[in-house]
Design an enzyme around this catalytic site. Sequence first.
Site, PDB file in Angstrom:
ATOM      1  CG  ASP A  16      -1.780   1.234   1.335  1.00 47.22           C
ATOM      2  OD1 ASP A  16      -2.312   1.666   0.293  1.00 47.22           O
ATOM      3  OD2 ASP A  16      -1.934   1.793   2.435  1.00 47.22           O
ATOM      4  CB  SER A  17       0.242   4.756  -0.727  1.00 48.28           C
ATOM      5  OG  SER A  17      -0.993   4.807  -0.043  1.00 48.28           O
ATOM      6  CE1 TYR A  48       2.890   5.767  -3.111  1.00 44.58           C
ATOM      7  CE2 TYR A  48       1.793   3.923  -4.204  1.00 44.58           C
ATOM      8  CZ  TYR A  48       2.899   4.442  -3.564  1.00 44.58           C
ATOM      9  OH  TYR A  48       4.001   3.653  -3.369  1.00 44.58           O
ATOM     10  N   GLY A  49      -2.811   9.133  -3.716  1.00 49.00           N
ATOM     11  CA  GLY A  49      -4.148   9.478  -4.231  1.00 49.00           C
ATOM     12  C   GLY A  49      -4.287  10.855  -4.848  1.00 49.00           C
ATOM     13  CB  CYS A  79      -3.096   0.851  -2.499  1.00 48.90           C
ATOM     14  SG  CYS A  79      -3.054   2.604  -2.916  1.00 48.90           S
ATOM     15  CB  THR A  81      -4.639   5.260  -5.155  1.00 46.89           C
ATOM     16  OG1 THR A  81      -5.431   5.965  -4.195  1.00 46.89           O
ATOM     17  CG2 THR A  81      -4.100   6.221  -6.177  1.00 46.89           C
ATOM     18  CD  GLU A 157      -0.964   7.398   6.652  1.00 49.63           C
ATOM     19  OE1 GLU A 157       0.149   7.585   7.150  1.00 49.63           O
ATOM     20  OE2 GLU A 157      -1.328   6.302   6.177  1.00 49.63           O
ATOM     21  CB  CYS A 191      -9.528   5.035   0.365  1.00 46.82           C
ATOM     22  SG  CYS A 191      -8.051   5.519   1.259  1.00 46.82           S
ATOM     23  CB  THR A 192      -6.749   0.265   2.196  1.00 44.90           C
ATOM     24  OG1 THR A 192      -5.693   1.074   1.674  1.00 44.90           O
ATOM     25  CG2 THR A 192      -7.142  -0.765   1.163  1.00 44.90           C
ATOM     26  CG  HIS A 193      -5.601   5.393   4.856  1.00 42.10           C
ATOM     27  ND1 HIS A 193      -4.914   4.881   3.793  1.00 42.10           N
ATOM     28  CD2 HIS A 193      -4.669   5.933   5.680  1.00 42.10           C
ATOM     29  CE1 HIS A 193      -3.627   5.109   3.945  1.00 42.10           C
ATOM     30  NE2 HIS A 193      -3.449   5.737   5.086  1.00 42.10           N
TER      31      HIS A 193
HETATM   32  N1  DGL Z   1      -3.862   3.748   0.216  1.00 43.53           N
HETATM   33  C1  DGL Z   1      -4.561   4.746  -0.579  1.00 43.53           C
HETATM   34  C2  DGL Z   1      -5.843   4.142  -1.128  1.00 43.53           C
HETATM   35  O1  DGL Z   1      -6.316   3.128  -0.656  1.00 43.53           O
HETATM   36  C3  DGL Z   1      -4.877   5.970   0.230  1.00 43.53           C
HETATM   37  C4  DGL Z   1      -3.679   6.779   0.625  1.00 43.53           C
HETATM   38  C5  DGL Z   1      -3.027   7.501  -0.529  1.00 43.53           C
HETATM   39  O2  DGL Z   1      -3.596   8.458  -1.075  1.00 43.53           O
HETATM   40  O3  DGL Z   1      -1.965   7.067  -0.895  1.00 43.53           O
HETATM   41  O4  DGL Z   1      -6.388   4.693  -2.049  1.00 43.53           O
END
Ligand code: DGL
Length: 273
Positions: A16-17, A48-49, A79, A81, A157, A191-193
Amino acid sequence: MAATDSIRDYAIGVFDSGMGGLTAVQELNRILPNENIIYFGDTARIPYGSRSRETILRYAAEDVAFLRQHEIKMIIAACGTVSSMALDTPIVEDMPFTGVIAPAIEAACSATKKKRVGIIGTPATIKSGSYIRAAAATHPDVMIIPQACPLLVHLVENGYTAFDDPVTRLVAEEYLTPVKKENVDVLILGCTHYPVIADIIGDIMGEGVRLISAGAEAAKFAKKCLMKQDLLTSRSEKGKNTYYVSDSTEMFEENARYFLHEEVHGDVFRSNF
Ligand code: DGL
């Protein structure tokens, strides 16, 4: 061809990012407790998003290359994204692979009675139209209502995750009110967050709306995939999670508990890029 025992005992690679992919790891630990997991979180380059497609795909290729330095039998892009970009541009072709889009769409479209599904994600995910395209291919009768939520990743985060956190609640209400008005009965946390603040999101959306965690659905899909390919481990002892990050291990150790609800001290290492 039957897999050799040694390949079966290789780890599942997850990336993941940042820390969001831990929502997939948590589900993997629950449904595949004997599997070893190698996790890579690109914490130095998150988010990354909000980046371009080219940059996201380049980062994803580097993340995959890092995981390949280990003995792995499958890769999960945990992730939203990266998964959105990988829908048209395959990033792993020589071993089992899944992103989060197709598994989440399958779960959501099977669950909706009103045939109206909301999806929240990063700007890159929503702009890519990935969830809409995936649903159109398999469940054309389901209407997908997309909503980008640029600020939520930063709040998670930085630990603004408590149920009564006024800032996160205000921001989430701003994003979710238009989706709620669309009368959806399922909402994909694309989004995994987002599962970390599922209680706030669920409270705003109301009881009649089922939340689908994209990361958890990818984990369930990975299990099916490994079973089908006869690649589940034969080990009977508990598997081990090993985490690599591209930025501070201390920060990761501190925040991972919001995602995993357990400590990861001693199992987190700095990656070589
Ligand atoms: N992990 C990213 C997702 O699930 C979110 C965080 C990012 O923007 O990198 O889209």
